[in-house]
Design an enzyme around this catalytic site. Structure first.
Site, PDB file in Angstrom:
ATOM      1  CG  ASN A 142      -0.247   0.041   2.365  1.00 17.39           C
ATOM      2  OD1 ASN A 142       1.014  -0.857   2.675  1.00 17.39           O
ATOM      3  ND2 ASN A 142      -0.711   0.556   3.433  1.00 17.39           N
ATOM      4  CG  MET A 143       2.258   4.754  -2.459  1.00 13.02           C
ATOM      5  SD  MET A 143       3.084   4.760  -4.009  1.00 13.02           S
ATOM      6  CE  MET A 143       1.623   4.933  -5.199  1.00 13.02           C
ATOM      7  CD  GLU A 144      -1.541   4.957   4.360  1.00 15.65           C
ATOM      8  OE1 GLU A 144      -2.267   4.270   4.612  1.00 15.65           O
ATOM      9  OE2 GLU A 144      -0.925   5.732   5.193  1.00 15.65           O
ATOM     10  CG  HIS A 167      -6.634  -0.002  -1.579  1.00 13.85           C
ATOM     11  ND1 HIS A 167      -7.566  -0.555  -0.832  1.00 13.85           N
ATOM     12  CD2 HIS A 167      -6.643   1.130  -1.569  1.00 13.85           C
ATOM     13  CE1 HIS A 167      -8.305   0.550  -0.399  1.00 13.85           C
ATOM     14  NE2 HIS A 167      -7.799   1.606  -1.028  1.00 13.85           N
ATOM     15  CD  GLU A 170      -5.630  -5.822  -1.652  1.00 18.08           C
ATOM     16  OE1 GLU A 170      -6.937  -6.334  -1.048  1.00 18.08           O
ATOM     17  OE2 GLU A 170      -5.113  -4.862  -1.434  1.00 18.08           O
ATOM     18  CB  CYS A 202     -11.373  -3.054   1.254  1.00 13.61           C
ATOM     19  SG  CYS A 202     -10.425  -2.275  -0.259  1.00 13.61           S
ATOM     20  CB  CYS A 245      -8.800  -4.299  -3.265  1.00 12.39           C
ATOM     21  SG  CYS A 245      -7.795  -3.110  -3.061  1.00 12.39           S
TER      22      CYS A 245
END
Length: 295
Positions: free
Chosen positions: A89-91, A102, A104, A129, A132
Site C-alpha cells: 500500500n502507498m499513501e 491499495h 492489491e 476490501c 480492491c
C-alpha cells in the site's frame, strides 16, 4: 529498505530466511521472484505453494509507504508467466485519501507494467476490501483469479464478489492487462515524453477514453512508467501517476529522488489527470517539473 528486509528475515522461518536472503538482499532484486526462484524455495523450505506465498507477504509489505495509517500491507500476485510480483500500500501526506493505492492494486499494476497479460492468483495479508475486489473484477483473468489469505482456504475472486458489476454490464469487452497498443506517437523529441507515450499506449480507459501515461525520471537516470487503469465502477480507477510511483517504490527508490515528470493524455478524454498529477507531485516535492502533452 534493506533494514526492513533484514527485520522480515529475522522473523521468517530459518529455512526460508537462509535461502531467500541472497535473493532479496541482492542489488538487482526487483520485487519479483521468477518461477525458477520460487520453485527452488519450495524445495528448500519444504513448504506448500500456498504456505510459501503467505510466508513471503512480510517481504512484500516491506515496500509499504504508509505515513498516514502506519498500517503496512503486502500483496503478491502470480502472473500467467509464473513470475511472482510484490506490491504494497502507498499513501501520501498532504493529499486527499482518494490518491491512496491499495496493496492489491500495487502488485497488480507492478505485474502489468512488467508485461504480464493476466494473473492466476493473488496472496494478501487481509481480506480484500470492496474497492480492491472491484478493481480486480476489471482484470482479463477475473473469472479465474484465486485469492489466498493466511490460514484460509483459497477462493476465487467471485466468491468474494458475487453478483458482481463489471465491464460487460457497460457493454465493454476489453479488460485490464489485455495486450493492447493504442498506436499513439508524438514528434516531441523529449525522451521522457516519449516514454510517457509508451505508457499511454498500454492504458485501459474504455469509459472516459482518457488514454494516458506518466513517466518519472529519478536522479539515478532511471525512468518509471505508469499507464491509466480505469474501472467500470469509476472510483477504483488507478491514475497513471500512482502506477508510476508504485514502480519507483518497488525498484527501491524514494519519492525524493524524482527529478522530472511527464504526463500525456488523449484530447478525446472526458476527464483529465493534469490537475491531480500536478497537485500530488507538488505535495511530494514542489520543485518537480511536469511536462504535459495532449494528443
Amino acid at each position: 529498505m534493506k533494514s526492513r528486509f533484514e527485520n522480515a528475515l529475522a522473523s521468517a522461518p530459518e529455512s526460508l530466511s537462509r535461502h531467500l536472503a541472497p535473493i532479496i538482499l541482492a542489488a538487482d532484486f526487483d520485487a519479483s521472484l521468477s518461477t525458477v526462484q520460487f520453485d527452488e524455495l519450495l524445495k528448500q523450505t519444504g513448504m506448500t505453494d500456498n504456505q510459501l506465498r503467505v510466508a513471503l507477504l512480510p517481504f512484500a509489505a516491506a515496500y509499504s509507504y504508509a505515513p498516514i495509517s502506519e498500517f503496512y500491507v503486502g500483496a503478491i500476485v502470480r502472473g500467467l508467466s509464473g513470475t511472482l510480483y510484490f506490491g504494497a500500500n502507498m499513501e501520501f501526506d498532504g493529499v486527499q485519501l482518494g490518491q491512496t493505492v491499495h496493496a492489491e492494486q500495487s502488485a497488480i499494476s507492478h505485474a502489468w507494467m512488467k508485461g504480464e497479460q493476466g494473473l492466476s492468483d493473488i496472496t494478501i495479508n487481509f481480506s480484500p476490501c470492496g474497492h480492491c475486489r472491484q478493481f480486480m473484477n476489471e482484470l482479463s483473468s477475473a473469472k479465474e483469479l484465486k485469492i489466498q489469505l493466511p490460514e484460509r482456504e483459497e477462493k476465487k475472486l467471485h466468491d468474494y464478489l458475487p453478483d458482481s458489476f463489471g465491464p460487460s454490464d457497460l457493454g465493454i469487452e476489453s479488460a485490464l492487462m489485455s495486450q493492447v497498443h493504442h498506436g499513439f506517437a508524438t514528434e516531441d523529441d523529449d525522451a521522457l515524453m516519449q516514454r510517457a507515450v509508451e505508457a499511454m499506449n498500454r492504458s485501459h480507459a474504455p469509459y472516459t477514453h482518457n488514454l494516458s501515461g506518466v513517466a518519472l525520471q529519478t536522479e539515478s537516470g532511471r525512468v518509471y512508467l505508469g499507464a491509466y487503469a480505469e474501472n467500470a465502477a469509476f472510483n477504483p480507477s488507478l491514475p497513471p501517476l500512482q502506477v508510476a510511483l508504485i514502480q519507483l517504490l518497488l525498484a527501491g527508490e524514494r519519492f525524493e529522488n524524482i527529478q522530472s515528470a511527464a504526463l500525456v493524455e488523449s484530447h478525446k478524454g472526458k476527464i483529465s489527470h493534469l490537475a491531480c498529477t500536478q497537485s500530488t507531485l507538488e505535495a511530494l516535492n514542489p520543485d518537480i517539473p511536469v511536462s504535459y502533452l495532449s494528443l
